[in-house]
Design a protein around this motif. Sequence first.
Motif: not given
Length: 74
Positions: A45-46, A48-52, A55-56, A58
């Motif tokens: 989860q982190q 996904i937030k740290e690496y744009p 972000s798309n 799952e």
Amino acid sequence: MAMSCTDGKGVMDNGKYVRYKPKQVVEALESLYHECSKPSSIRRQQLIKEYPILSNIEPSQIKVWFQNRRCKEN
């Protein structure tokens, strides 16, 4: 029979498999893999937030990518 389609990001989806074409996504995942080959669900989860660039994708897809990558080493 599932129909194939491509979205604007170059992701192929035939109903069962998804392949990420952007080289940057694979490179990002590979570099993260070398840091930690088995990230926890919280860490995914982190990421996904740290690496744009992720972000798309799952969290479950990232989990499977890491599983497949570990199998590739064996």
